[in-house]
Design an enzyme around this catalytic site. Structure first.
Site, PDB file in Angstrom:
ATOM      1  N   GLU A  91       0.821  -1.215   0.000  1.00  0.00           N
ATOM      2  CA  GLU A  91       0.000   0.000   0.000  1.00  0.00           C
ATOM      3  C   GLU A  91       0.852   1.260   0.000  1.00  0.00           C
ATOM      4  OE1 GLU A  91      -3.214  -1.811   3.138  1.00  0.00           O
ATOM      5  OE2 GLU A  91      -2.623   0.270   3.301  1.00  0.00           O
ATOM      6  N   CYS A 104       3.294   8.554   1.143  1.00  0.00           N
ATOM      7  CA  CYS A 104       3.657   7.649   2.230  1.00  0.00           C
ATOM      8  C   CYS A 104       3.972   6.288   1.616  1.00  0.00           C
ATOM      9  CB  CYS A 104       2.493   7.556   3.217  1.00  0.00           C
ATOM     10  SG  CYS A 104       2.803   6.411   4.551  1.00  0.00           S
ATOM     11  N   CYS A 111       5.019  -6.704   8.729  1.00  0.00           N
ATOM     12  CA  CYS A 111       5.946  -6.071   9.666  1.00  0.00           C
ATOM     13  C   CYS A 111       6.116  -6.981  10.883  1.00  0.00           C
ATOM     14  CB  CYS A 111       5.401  -4.719  10.106  1.00  0.00           C
ATOM     15  SG  CYS A 111       6.556  -3.822  11.167  1.00  0.00           S
ATOM     16  N   CYS A 115       3.165  -3.703  16.532  1.00  0.00           N
ATOM     17  CA  CYS A 115       2.463  -2.721  17.371  1.00  0.00           C
ATOM     18  C   CYS A 115       0.989  -3.136  17.430  1.00  0.00           C
ATOM     19  CB  CYS A 115       2.585  -1.329  16.768  1.00  0.00           C
ATOM     20  SG  CYS A 115       4.288  -0.803  16.511  1.00  0.00           S
ATOM     21  N   CYS A 118      -1.770  -1.726  14.981  1.00  0.00           N
ATOM     22  CA  CYS A 118      -1.429  -1.625  13.567  1.00  0.00           C
ATOM     23  C   CYS A 118      -1.895  -2.833  12.758  1.00  0.00           C
ATOM     24  CB  CYS A 118       0.078  -1.476  13.435  1.00  0.00           C
ATOM     25  SG  CYS A 118       0.612  -1.474  11.728  1.00  0.00           S
ATOM     26  N   GLY A 158       5.657  -1.563   7.403  1.00  0.00           N
ATOM     27  CA  GLY A 158       7.043  -1.968   7.620  1.00  0.00           C
ATOM     28  C   GLY A 158       7.808  -1.017   8.516  1.00  0.00           C
ATOM     29  N   GLU A 159       8.866  -1.537   9.098  1.00  0.00           N
ATOM     30  CA  GLU A 159       9.772  -0.725   9.912  1.00  0.00           C
ATOM     31  C   GLU A 159      11.000  -0.425   9.031  1.00  0.00           C
ATOM     32  OE1 GLU A 159      10.367   0.905  13.017  1.00  0.00           O
ATOM     33  OE2 GLU A 159      12.181   1.257  11.848  1.00  0.00           O
ATOM     34  N   SER A 213       8.055   6.850  16.816  1.00  0.00           N
ATOM     35  CA  SER A 213       6.742   6.476  17.362  1.00  0.00           C
ATOM     36  C   SER A 213       6.924   6.178  18.836  1.00  0.00           C
ATOM     37  CB  SER A 213       6.206   5.236  16.640  1.00  0.00           C
ATOM     38  OG  SER A 213       6.066   5.504  15.274  1.00  0.00           O
ATOM     39  N   HIS A 215       4.497   7.072  21.672  1.00  0.00           N
ATOM     40  CA  HIS A 215       3.186   6.574  22.088  1.00  0.00           C
ATOM     41  C   HIS A 215       3.006   6.335  23.587  1.00  0.00           C
ATOM     42  CE1 HIS A 215       2.701   6.431  17.883  1.00  0.00           C
ATOM     43  NE2 HIS A 215       3.083   5.205  17.662  1.00  0.00           N
ATOM     44  N   ASN A 289      -8.122   5.897  16.042  1.00  0.00           N
ATOM     45  CA  ASN A 289      -9.501   5.552  15.689  1.00  0.00           C
ATOM     46  C   ASN A 289      -9.900   4.338  16.521  1.00  0.00           C
ATOM     47  OD1 ASN A 289      -9.913   7.517  13.672  1.00  0.00           O
ATOM     48  ND2 ASN A 289      -8.753   6.275  12.222  1.00  0.00           N
ATOM     49  N   CYS A 332      -1.934   2.361   8.115  1.00  0.00           N
ATOM     50  CA  CYS A 332      -1.099   1.454   7.336  1.00  0.00           C
ATOM     51  C   CYS A 332      -1.615   0.028   7.402  1.00  0.00           C
ATOM     52  CB  CYS A 332       0.362   1.547   7.756  1.00  0.00           C
ATOM     53  SG  CYS A 332       0.690   1.206   9.480  1.00  0.00           S
TER      54      CYS A 332
HETATM   55  S1  SF4 Z   1       4.163  -1.009  10.314  1.00  0.00           S
HETATM   56 FE1  SF4 Z   1       4.842   0.528  11.825  1.00  0.00          FE
HETATM   57  S2  SF4 Z   1       3.105   0.742  13.229  1.00  0.00           S
HETATM   58 FE2  SF4 Z   1       2.804  -1.158  12.068  1.00  0.00          FE
HETATM   59  S3  SF4 Z   1       3.675  -2.797  13.360  1.00  0.00           S
HETATM   60 FE3  SF4 Z   1       5.276  -2.116  11.938  1.00  0.00          FE
HETATM   61  S4  SF4 Z   1       6.388  -0.539  13.053  1.00  0.00           S
HETATM   62 FE4  SF4 Z   1       4.460  -0.825  14.136  1.00  0.00          FE
END
Ligand code: SF4
Length: 342
Positions: A91, A104, A111, A115, A118, A158-159, A213, A215, A289, A332
């Site tokens: 995406e 973006c 990933c 998190c 996510c 993704g990280e 991030s 949080h 959200n 994401c």
């Molecule tokens: S894409 Fe970003 S927000 Fe989602 S799990 Fe991976 S590091 Fe976390």
């Protein structure tokens, strides 16, 4: 398989020379791809037919198929779901801001960071994207939506710092005059806080903005939202971010998702103030959200305002992100999850 989108101009020149194609053709090919959005050898008519046929054989171009395109009703957010050569989908989102269009980009399929809020993490990590697979995300918007690209955020699936080499290569490539000529200062890389790679990035000599991030104001609260906090305690993440500022002179942004009953109390605001006061940073508050699947809820407007105003009154540089794209599943991973029903 050779992928032209993975190549710098110099590498393309070398590649062409191995097949006795004049190296000045690399400039023409880059013009076609990056200035005109042409991604089919057959359409590069300035190249001799025999060269086009050779390239078709030795370096066939695969350009991702657009599996889905969603546009918000105000037209300010466009999301594309792109199918890569191996069938995996990725995406990318474009947000039209007053200052220009921001894209973006995703850096991985899935990933591993997991998190809890996510969608990308839902099916775990599948693979890293190559630099070329990040490049085609930009090209897809250039072809499908608009050639005007102002800035870039690495905040998709993704990280980025767990795909370090490919991401660095991608950033160097899009900075080149012959490609997107994207200024480093117009690029933001968002990380969950991969501490060793944050130190590495500070040494690369590329003045991109680092967004962390965060949080949460403590490691324990952070663990509730981000399992990565078990590996890298909050204090270490902040030290690495401070180092990034010292080494690059670039102000670090901290992202803070606001979640009801987790991290939005005045006690949390106080702790956050204690950690951040006096630092030359920006804190970006993002009310989550509602996500009933994982039991996370958006705080009330009163709680959001109270948290935000507290930080403001303490003199912190803080913004409250206005929501963009929630109606088109811009968080994401949501579109990919929906499409693939994973
Ligand atoms: S894409 Fe970003 S927000 Fe989602 S799990 Fe991976 S590091 Fe976390």
């Amino acid at each position: 398989m050779v992928n032209v989108f993975d190549m710098t101009k110099l590498q393309l020149e070398e590649f062409l020379e191995t097949y006795n194609i004049k190296k000045f053709r690399a400039s023409q090919i880059f013009q076609y791809i990056y200035k005109q959005g042409i991604t089919d050898w057959d359409d590069m008519i300035l190249l001799p037919k025999k060269d086009r046929e050779l390239l078709q054989e030795k370096a066939p171009i695969y350009f991702p198929e657009v599996m889905d395109r969603l546009e918000s009703s105000d037209g300010r957010t466009v999301k594309l779901l792109l199918r890569m050569a191996d069938g995996n989908t990725v995406e990318s989102v474009m947000m039209k801001h007053d200052y220009g269009n921001s894209i973006c980009v995703s850096t991985q399929v899935g990933c591993s960071v997991k998190c809890v809020f996510c969608a990308s993490a839902k099916n775990g990590f599948i693979r890293n994207l190559t630099a070329g697979e990040m490049i085609v995300q930009l090209l897809a918007f250039k072809k499908q939506v608009t050639p005007e690209l102002h800035s870039l955020v690495l905040m998709g699936t993704g990280e980025p710092l767990l795909n370090y080499e490919n991401v660095l290569r991608f950033l160097h490539m899009i900075h080149e005059k012959e490609t997107f000529y994207m200024g480093y200062r117009n690029i933001t890389l968002s990380t969950a806080g991969i501490v060793p790679r944050m130190y590495d990035l500070a040494e690369e000599g590329i003045p991109i903005t680092l967004a962390v991030s965060l949080h949460a104001p403590t490691t324990d609260i952070r663990k509730e939202l981000m399992p990565i906090a078990n590996t890298y305690p909050l204090e270490e993440v902040i030290m690495a971010a401070d180092n990034y500022f010292v080494k690059t002179g670039r102000k670090v942004t901290y992202e803070y998702i606001l979640v009801k009953n987790v991290n939005c109390s005045i006690a949390c605001a106080e702790m956050l103030t204690r950690i951040m006061k006096g630092k030359n940073i920006l804190i970006n508050i993002i009310p989550i959200n509602d996500n009933y699947d994982v039991g996370l809820r958006k705080p009330s407007q009163m709680e959001i305002n109270r948290f935000f105003s507290y930080l403001q009154k303490q003199g912190l540089n803080v913004t409250l992100r206005k929501e963009m794209g929630s109606q088109i599943q811009a968080a994401c991973g949501q579109l990919r999850i929906k499409r693939e029903n994973i």
